[in-house]
Write a protein that holds these residues in place. Structure first.
Motif, PDB file in Angstrom:
ATOM      1  N   LEU A  17      44.922  18.982 -64.972  1.00 20.78           N
ATOM      2  CA  LEU A  17      43.259  19.626 -64.866  1.00 20.78           C
ATOM      3  C   LEU A  17      42.415  18.610 -64.985  1.00 20.78           C
ATOM      4  O   LEU A  17      41.516  18.818 -65.986  1.00 20.78           O
ATOM      5  N   TYR A  18      42.483  17.313 -64.644  1.00 19.33           N
ATOM      6  CA  TYR A  18      41.518  16.290 -64.696  1.00 19.33           C
ATOM      7  C   TYR A  18      40.431  16.135 -63.447  1.00 19.33           C
ATOM      8  O   TYR A  18      40.667  17.205 -62.648  1.00 19.33           O
ATOM      9  N   GLY A  19      39.706  15.152 -63.253  1.00 23.75           N
ATOM     10  CA  GLY A  19      38.580  15.342 -62.473  1.00 23.75           C
ATOM     11  C   GLY A  19      38.964  15.600 -60.937  1.00 23.75           C
ATOM     12  O   GLY A  19      38.751  16.466 -60.376  1.00 23.75           O
ATOM     13  N   SER A  20      40.023  14.984 -60.370  1.00 27.30           N
ATOM     14  CA  SER A  20      40.357  15.104 -58.615  1.00 27.30           C
ATOM     15  C   SER A  20      40.973  16.389 -58.812  1.00 27.30           C
ATOM     16  O   SER A  20      40.877  17.014 -57.784  1.00 27.30           O
ATOM     17  N   ASP A  21      41.542  16.827 -59.746  1.00 26.89           N
ATOM     18  CA  ASP A  21      42.501  18.345 -59.745  1.00 26.89           C
ATOM     19  C   ASP A  21      41.600  19.243 -59.682  1.00 26.89           C
ATOM     20  O   ASP A  21      41.579  20.302 -58.859  1.00 26.89           O
ATOM     21  N   ARG A  22      40.254  19.158 -60.371  1.00 31.90           N
ATOM     22  CA  ARG A  22      39.303  20.258 -60.385  1.00 31.90           C
ATOM     23  C   ARG A  22      38.412  20.281 -59.244  1.00 31.90           C
ATOM     24  O   ARG A  22      38.215  21.208 -58.591  1.00 31.90           O
ATOM     25  N   VAL A  23      38.167  18.893 -58.760  1.00 30.01           N
ATOM     26  CA  VAL A  23      37.503  19.006 -57.387  1.00 30.01           C
ATOM     27  C   VAL A  23      38.552  19.690 -56.306  1.00 30.01           C
ATOM     28  O   VAL A  23      38.053  20.316 -55.287  1.00 30.01           O
ATOM     29  N   LEU A  24      39.675  19.359 -56.453  1.00 31.91           N
ATOM     30  CA  LEU A  24      40.668  20.297 -55.478  1.00 31.91           C
ATOM     31  C   LEU A  24      40.628  21.616 -55.399  1.00 31.91           C
ATOM     32  O   LEU A  24      40.632  22.117 -54.514  1.00 31.91           O
ATOM     33  N   GLY A  57      37.657  32.135 -45.294  1.00 33.05           N
ATOM     34  CA  GLY A  57      38.660  33.083 -44.519  1.00 33.05           C
ATOM     35  C   GLY A  57      40.139  32.611 -44.266  1.00 33.05           C
ATOM     36  O   GLY A  57      40.795  32.975 -43.527  1.00 33.05           O
ATOM     37  N   ALA A  58      40.080  31.044 -44.673  1.00 36.21           N
ATOM     38  CA  ALA A  58      41.103  30.353 -44.273  1.00 36.21           C
ATOM     39  C   ALA A  58      42.437  30.735 -45.138  1.00 36.21           C
ATOM     40  O   ALA A  58      42.649  31.173 -45.997  1.00 36.21           O
ATOM     41  N   ASP A  59      43.781  30.784 -44.296  1.00 39.84           N
ATOM     42  CA  ASP A  59      44.865  30.789 -45.177  1.00 39.84           C
ATOM     43  C   ASP A  59      45.456  29.290 -45.843  1.00 39.84           C
ATOM     44  O   ASP A  59      45.592  28.700 -44.971  1.00 39.84           O
ATOM     45  N   VAL A  60      45.710  29.442 -47.050  1.00 43.34           N
ATOM     46  CA  VAL A  60      45.802  27.982 -47.669  1.00 43.34           C
ATOM     47  C   VAL A  60      47.044  28.085 -48.381  1.00 43.34           C
ATOM     48  O   VAL A  60      47.369  28.966 -49.258  1.00 43.34           O
ATOM     49  N   PRO A 114      49.598  23.081 -65.006  1.00 41.57           N
ATOM     50  CA  PRO A 114      48.532  23.966 -65.093  1.00 41.57           C
ATOM     51  C   PRO A 114      47.610  24.366 -63.960  1.00 41.57           C
ATOM     52  O   PRO A 114      47.171  25.245 -63.654  1.00 41.57           O
ATOM     53  N   LEU A 115      47.550  23.270 -62.972  1.00 43.99           N
ATOM     54  CA  LEU A 115      46.775  23.324 -61.914  1.00 43.99           C
ATOM     55  C   LEU A 115      47.216  24.356 -60.944  1.00 43.99           C
ATOM     56  O   LEU A 115      46.636  25.033 -60.148  1.00 43.99           O
ATOM     57  N   GLU A 116      48.666  24.666 -61.018  1.00 47.84           N
ATOM     58  CA  GLU A 116      49.244  25.710 -60.139  1.00 47.84           C
ATOM     59  C   GLU A 116      48.880  27.090 -60.363  1.00 47.84           C
ATOM     60  O   GLU A 116      48.590  27.823 -59.440  1.00 47.84           O
ATOM     61  N   GLN A 117      48.897  27.546 -61.636  1.00 41.19           N
ATOM     62  CA  GLN A 117      48.272  28.738 -61.827  1.00 41.19           C
ATOM     63  C   GLN A 117      46.614  28.908 -61.312  1.00 41.19           C
ATOM     64  O   GLN A 117      46.140  29.789 -60.780  1.00 41.19           O
ATOM     65  N   GLN A 118      45.983  27.784 -61.478  1.00 40.48           N
ATOM     66  CA  GLN A 118      44.398  27.786 -61.263  1.00 40.48           C
ATOM     67  C   GLN A 118      44.426  28.039 -59.463  1.00 40.48           C
ATOM     68  O   GLN A 118      43.681  28.757 -59.182  1.00 40.48           O
ATOM     69  N   LEU A 119      45.376  27.316 -58.975  1.00 41.57           N
ATOM     70  CA  LEU A 119      45.337  27.645 -57.411  1.00 41.57           C
ATOM     71  C   LEU A 119      45.469  28.889 -57.158  1.00 41.57           C
ATOM     72  O   LEU A 119      44.908  29.255 -56.216  1.00 41.57           O
ATOM     73  N   GLY A 152      43.493  31.942 -54.722  1.00 38.89           N
ATOM     74  CA  GLY A 152      43.798  32.698 -53.521  1.00 38.89           C
ATOM     75  C   GLY A 152      44.770  31.832 -52.935  1.00 38.89           C
ATOM     76  O   GLY A 152      45.136  32.338 -51.650  1.00 38.89           O
ATOM     77  N   ALA A 153      45.368  30.715 -53.241  1.00 38.94           N
ATOM     78  CA  ALA A 153      46.282  30.001 -52.446  1.00 38.94           C
ATOM     79  C   ALA A 153      47.588  29.982 -52.807  1.00 38.94           C
ATOM     80  O   ALA A 153      47.874  30.634 -53.988  1.00 38.94           O
ATOM     81  N   ARG A 154      48.616  29.928 -51.838  1.00 42.98           N
ATOM     82  CA  ARG A 154      50.068  29.901 -52.071  1.00 42.98           C
ATOM     83  C   ARG A 154      50.258  28.486 -52.577  1.00 42.98           C
ATOM     84  O   ARG A 154      49.717  27.205 -52.102  1.00 42.98           O
ATOM     85  N   VAL A 155      51.208  28.281 -53.683  1.00 45.29           N
ATOM     86  CA  VAL A 155      51.697  27.044 -54.102  1.00 45.29           C
ATOM     87  C   VAL A 155      52.987  26.623 -53.954  1.00 45.29           C
ATOM     88  O   VAL A 155      53.920  27.772 -54.122  1.00 45.29           O
TER      89      VAL A 155
END
Length: 397
Positions: free
Chosen positions: A15-22, A33-36, A45-50, A54-57
């Motif tokens: 959860l550093y800079g580019s991760d949060r921009v993602l 409305g996209a399916d992501v 930790p990024l996984e849970q945030q995504l 609303g995204a699938r990981v």
């Protein structure tokens, strides 16, 4: 228009800079409305945030370009992992049939090739600006951009860095400044320092980020006896030696009682709220400076290295003091200036917070990054530009 399917590839799960921009890019895609589906190289930790956005990981091993790739042994390993990844990646794309692939870094060029071979429109989002790296590595990172339908850069400096090495690699590109989530509540800095200047450093612990230079500067400052420091961040696995070296130097300078380590934290804003001044002492090129922007959003004056994308991120703010990168004396002088001119700096930071909130609006960013992806999808140019709500959070370096 039918629902668009966006396949996202990203090498980190932190959860550093580019991760949060993602996270904000994905929120923008989902909000329109996209399916992501997001492919990550590792769990984290990024996984849970995504998922919350609303995204699938999916965890998918992917080779990452690092300096070790330039060595014979590293190159062989990279190629072998790329062959395996190419086969599995093409199979995944055939099954999911995405409308577009969004690659959020220069360091996983395998997905550029997968997009080209599968005939899928590709957007690459560049967060790197490695001008100080060797030419061979810079070329290896830039050349695969030729496979992209569109390249998005997070700063003019990042774009110019790529074009210096490979002028045609970014022939179709645009610059979109990072959207940065601000604190839930902006707490203005203290009216009086009361004989204590509270500094905060938020970011990864590494030599290129400069926390060691900051420690040296504190010891040299004229107001050293009233300075305290909170360090928020952790080392990259395998670099624990750097933190130990930093702690040893702090002890040698007699600063143990005035420097506190907080480790990695999901948000830097609680620590900014408790501080007086944020310090961003990077010693080498940075493509942008999310941490500097976060200081502005939190209404905190900032001391920032006068280099690369950091200069771009801090431009136009009256409460930012630029210093020579890697120069402890220059940094010490800036610390003293914060004490001597505190009221002016504090008032400037309050005004800068409003300017930063406008300049780095999440809503604007999400709309622009969705528009960038939509324009490469056949029939997607007229896609609506909406913004998804994002919870307040803080980013690291």
């Amino acid at each position: 228009m039918p629902q668009q399917r966006i396949l996202v590839a990203h090498p980190s799960a932190e959860l550093y800079g580019s991760d949060r921009v993602l996270l904000e890019s994905v929120a923008g895609f989902v909000g329109n409305g996209a399916d992501v589906e997001v492919l990550l190289a590792t769990s984290g930790p990024l996984e849970q945030q995504l998922t919350a956005r609303g995204a699938r990981v999916r965890i998918v091993p992917m080779p990452v370009v690092r300096k070790s790739v330039l060595k014979p042994r590293g190159f062989v390993g990279f190629v072998s992992r790329s062959v395996v990844g190419l086969v599995s990646g093409l199979a995944l794309v055939r099954r999911s049939r995405p409308s577009a692939i969004y690659v959020s870094t220069l360091t996983i060029p395998l997905w550029n090739l997968i997009a080209r071979l599968s005939g899928t429109p590709l957007v690459v989002h560049v967060h790197e600006a490695e001008r100080s790296a060797g030419r061979a590595l810079r070329y290896a990172l830039a050349a695969p951009l030729r496979l992209a339908s569109l390249v998005v850069f997070n700063s003019i400096y990042a774009r110019d860095t790529v074009q210096l090495t490979s002028p045609t690699a970014a022939s179709t590109s645009r610059v979109i400044y990072n959207g940065v989530v601000g604190p839930e509540t902006v707490v203005e800095a203290r009216a009086s320092l009361n004989r204590e200047l509270r500094l905060v450093y938020v970011g990864r612990l590494s030599a290129r980020k400069g926390p060691d230079v900051l420690v040296e500067a504190i010891a040299r400052a004229r107001h050293a006896d009233m300075v305290t420091l909170v360090i928020v961040g952790a080392v990259f696995p395998g670099y624990e030696w750097f933190e130990q070296q930093l702690r040893t130097r702090i002890a040698e300078l007699g600063l143990q009682s005035r420097v506190r380590f907080e480790g990695f934290q999901p948000s830097g804003y609680p620590f900014l709220a408790e501080s007086d001044v944020a310090v961003v002492p990077s010693t080498v090129d940075e493509p942008f400076g999310n941490t500097a922007v976060e200081a502005m959003l939190a209404a905190r004056p900032a001391i920032v290295s006068d280099t690369s994308g950091l200069r771009e991120a801090g431009a136009g703010y009256s409460s930012v003091v630029f210093v020579e990168p890697g120069d402890a004396d220059s940094l010490a002088h800036a610390i003293d200036r914060m004490v001597d001119e505190w009221q002016v700096m504090r008032d400037g930071a309050a005004a800068d917070a409003r300017a930063a909130a406008s300049r780095h609006s999440i809503e604007t960013y999400q709309g622009e990054i969705w528009q960038a992806v939509a324009q490469v999808i056949p029939g997607g140019e007229a896609a609506p530009i909406l913004a998804a709500a994002s919870p307040a959070a803080g980013a690291k370096g």
